[in-house]
Design an enzyme around this catalytic site. Sequence first.
Site, PDB file in Angstrom:
ATOM      1  N   HIS A 267      -9.390   1.203   4.919  1.00 24.22           N
ATOM      2  CA  HIS A 267      -8.173   1.325   5.561  1.00 24.22           C
ATOM      3  C   HIS A 267      -8.309   2.330   6.811  1.00 24.22           C
ATOM      4  O   HIS A 267      -9.149   3.353   6.587  1.00 24.22           O
ATOM      5  CB  HIS A 267      -7.085   2.114   4.654  1.00 24.22           C
ATOM      6  CG  HIS A 267      -5.651   2.076   5.034  1.00 24.22           C
ATOM      7  ND1 HIS A 267      -5.354   2.861   5.931  1.00 24.22           N
ATOM      8  CD2 HIS A 267      -4.710   1.246   5.283  1.00 24.22           C
ATOM      9  CE1 HIS A 267      -4.046   2.786   6.467  1.00 24.22           C
ATOM     10  NE2 HIS A 267      -3.598   1.626   6.011  1.00 24.22           N
TER      11      HIS A 267
ATOM     12  N   SER B 102       3.532  -1.901  10.451  1.00 27.75           N
ATOM     13  CA  SER B 102       4.889  -2.000  10.660  1.00 27.75           C
ATOM     14  C   SER B 102       5.524  -3.256  10.514  1.00 27.75           C
ATOM     15  O   SER B 102       6.473  -3.844  11.027  1.00 27.75           O
ATOM     16  CB  SER B 102       5.259  -1.608  12.258  1.00 27.75           C
ATOM     17  OG  SER B 102       5.060   0.022  12.271  1.00 27.75           O
TER      18      SER B 102
ATOM     19  N   GLU C 275      -5.306  -4.559  10.726  1.00 26.28           N
ATOM     20  CA  GLU C 275      -4.253  -3.411  10.971  1.00 26.28           C
ATOM     21  C   GLU C 275      -4.564  -2.728  11.995  1.00 26.28           C
ATOM     22  O   GLU C 275      -5.191  -1.980  12.082  1.00 26.28           O
ATOM     23  CB  GLU C 275      -4.263  -2.767   9.864  1.00 26.28           C
ATOM     24  CG  GLU C 275      -3.938  -3.157   8.527  1.00 26.28           C
ATOM     25  CD  GLU C 275      -3.416  -2.370   7.370  1.00 26.28           C
ATOM     26  OE1 GLU C 275      -2.331  -2.651   7.060  1.00 26.28           O
ATOM     27  OE2 GLU C 275      -4.082  -1.390   7.057  1.00 26.28           O
TER      28      GLU C 275
ATOM     29  N   GLY D 296       2.616   2.438  10.701  1.00 29.77           N
ATOM     30  CA  GLY D 296       3.768   3.705  10.588  1.00 29.77           C
ATOM     31  C   GLY D 296       4.495   4.094  11.820  1.00 29.77           C
ATOM     32  O   GLY D 296       4.907   5.038  11.797  1.00 29.77           O
TER      33      GLY D 296
ATOM     34  N   LYS E 233       0.076   4.148  -0.187  1.00 29.00           N
ATOM     35  CA  LYS E 233      -0.448   5.463   0.127  1.00 29.00           C
ATOM     36  C   LYS E 233      -0.250   6.578  -0.766  1.00 29.00           C
ATOM     37  O   LYS E 233      -0.119   6.481  -1.782  1.00 29.00           O
ATOM     38  CB  LYS E 233      -0.229   5.814   1.756  1.00 29.00           C
ATOM     39  CG  LYS E 233      -0.013   4.394   2.494  1.00 29.00           C
ATOM     40  CD  LYS E 233       0.294   4.667   3.996  1.00 29.00           C
ATOM     41  CE  LYS E 233       0.031   3.491   4.645  1.00 29.00           C
ATOM     42  NZ  LYS E 233      -0.083   3.614   6.224  1.00 29.00           N
TER      43      LYS E 233
ATOM     44  N   ASN F  28       0.788  -1.106   0.011  1.00 32.72           N
ATOM     45  CA  ASN F  28       0.138  -0.071  -0.023  1.00 32.72           C
ATOM     46  C   ASN F  28       0.655   1.041   0.105  1.00 32.72           C
ATOM     47  O   ASN F  28       1.493   1.598   1.033  1.00 32.72           O
ATOM     48  CB  ASN F  28      -1.073  -0.040   1.238  1.00 32.72           C
ATOM     49  CG  ASN F  28      -1.867   1.189   1.545  1.00 32.72           C
ATOM     50  OD1 ASN F  28      -1.745   2.058   0.621  1.00 32.72           O
ATOM     51  ND2 ASN F  28      -2.227   1.306   2.399  1.00 32.72           N
TER      52      ASN F  28
ATOM     53  N   GLU G 173      -6.884   4.645   7.818  1.00 31.96           N
ATOM     54  CA  GLU G 173      -6.633   6.427   7.517  1.00 31.96           C
ATOM     55  C   GLU G 173      -7.646   7.010   6.665  1.00 31.96           C
ATOM     56  O   GLU G 173      -8.147   8.011   7.111  1.00 31.96           O
ATOM     57  CB  GLU G 173      -5.131   6.619   6.847  1.00 31.96           C
ATOM     58  CG  GLU G 173      -4.016   6.126   7.301  1.00 31.96           C
ATOM     59  CD  GLU G 173      -3.007   5.710   6.703  1.00 31.96           C
ATOM     60  OE1 GLU G 173      -2.990   5.693   5.474  1.00 31.96           O
ATOM     61  OE2 GLU G 173      -1.886   5.248   7.015  1.00 31.96           O
TER      62      GLU G 173
HETATM   63  P1  PGA Z   1       3.025   0.623   7.667  1.00 28.39           P
HETATM   64  O1  PGA Z   1       1.478   0.500   6.996  1.00 28.39           O
HETATM   65  O2  PGA Z   1       3.456  -0.739   7.175  1.00 28.39           O
HETATM   66  O3  PGA Z   1       3.807   1.533   7.279  1.00 28.39           O
HETATM   67  O4  PGA Z   1       2.828   0.440   9.282  1.00 28.39           O
HETATM   68  C1  PGA Z   1       0.688  -0.470   7.018  1.00 28.39           C
HETATM   69  C2  PGA Z   1      -0.752  -0.046   6.269  1.00 28.39           C
HETATM   70  O5  PGA Z   1      -1.052   1.389   6.838  1.00 28.39           O
HETATM   71  O6  PGA Z   1      -1.484  -0.886   5.473  1.00 28.39           O
END
Ligand code: PGA
Length: 254
Positions: free
Chosen positions: A98, A216, A170, A176, A11, A9, A100
């Site tokens: 997601h 992560s 997640e 992140g 983003k 992903n 976000e």
């Molecule tokens: P990350 O993001 O691996 O940077 O923690 C995962 C995601 O948001 O799908």
Amino acid sequence: MRKKIVAGNWKMNNGLAESQALITEVRGIIRDELRLDNVDVILFPTHYALPSCVRLLEGSGVFSGAQNCHQEKSGAYTGEVSASMIKSVGATHVIIGHSERRQYFGEDNEICNAKVRSAIEEGLMVLYCIGETLEERESNSHFDILKSQLINGLKEINAQQLNNIVIAYEPVWAIGTGKTATSEQAQEIHAFLREQLSAKYGDSIAQSVRILYGGSVKPDNAKDLFLQKDIDGGLIGGASLKARDFAEIVRAAQ
Ligand code: PGA
């Protein structure tokens, strides 16, 4: 045996040229070093790079998808992209729900459900994301939250349609932040989610649904996570922006 999935992903990162360069690099490493017989790889670039991504990945066995879609087929929704538009460029997958999107764009379970149904109707494969916040985990309400996200997001989805849905767990506190859930923490949740699917759809169907972990995931923790009984791969954010790191995560899933 569930085939693993490693999905990147990206983003809101990478313009067209950077996306093309990264897709080409990932494709090259996969062709030269990796086998895809027991893992599906999916790249989720920005909408603008999606047609190009589809073209560059032709014949590679790697799938491409969009990070979001609108729930309506078409109409006066300035700035939005529908599932049929994603389909029209040859992409096969879409991420829905997601954290976000939930956090910054007000998408609740009801909106996510409408998006899931719309994407399924178009014949896209859906990666439906759920996850609890740190506060929810600390107050021990995470099981209820996850159950509600899962069940409400899949409302009116029948057993046959479920074949085209992948769940991504997640935990928001792990996205992140560099704080991965331990393999045991993740496995506990994945087993719980499979139980919920089993209660709704029956055990044999629940056993066939792939449930990914995200938050992560890095080359050094991927293997351990993927070895867990109910973890069927990962949704990768930060580490998917570096071809070599992403490829090492794909290797960990083989
Ligand atoms: P990350 O993001 O691996 O940077 O923690 C995962 C995601 O948001 O799908």
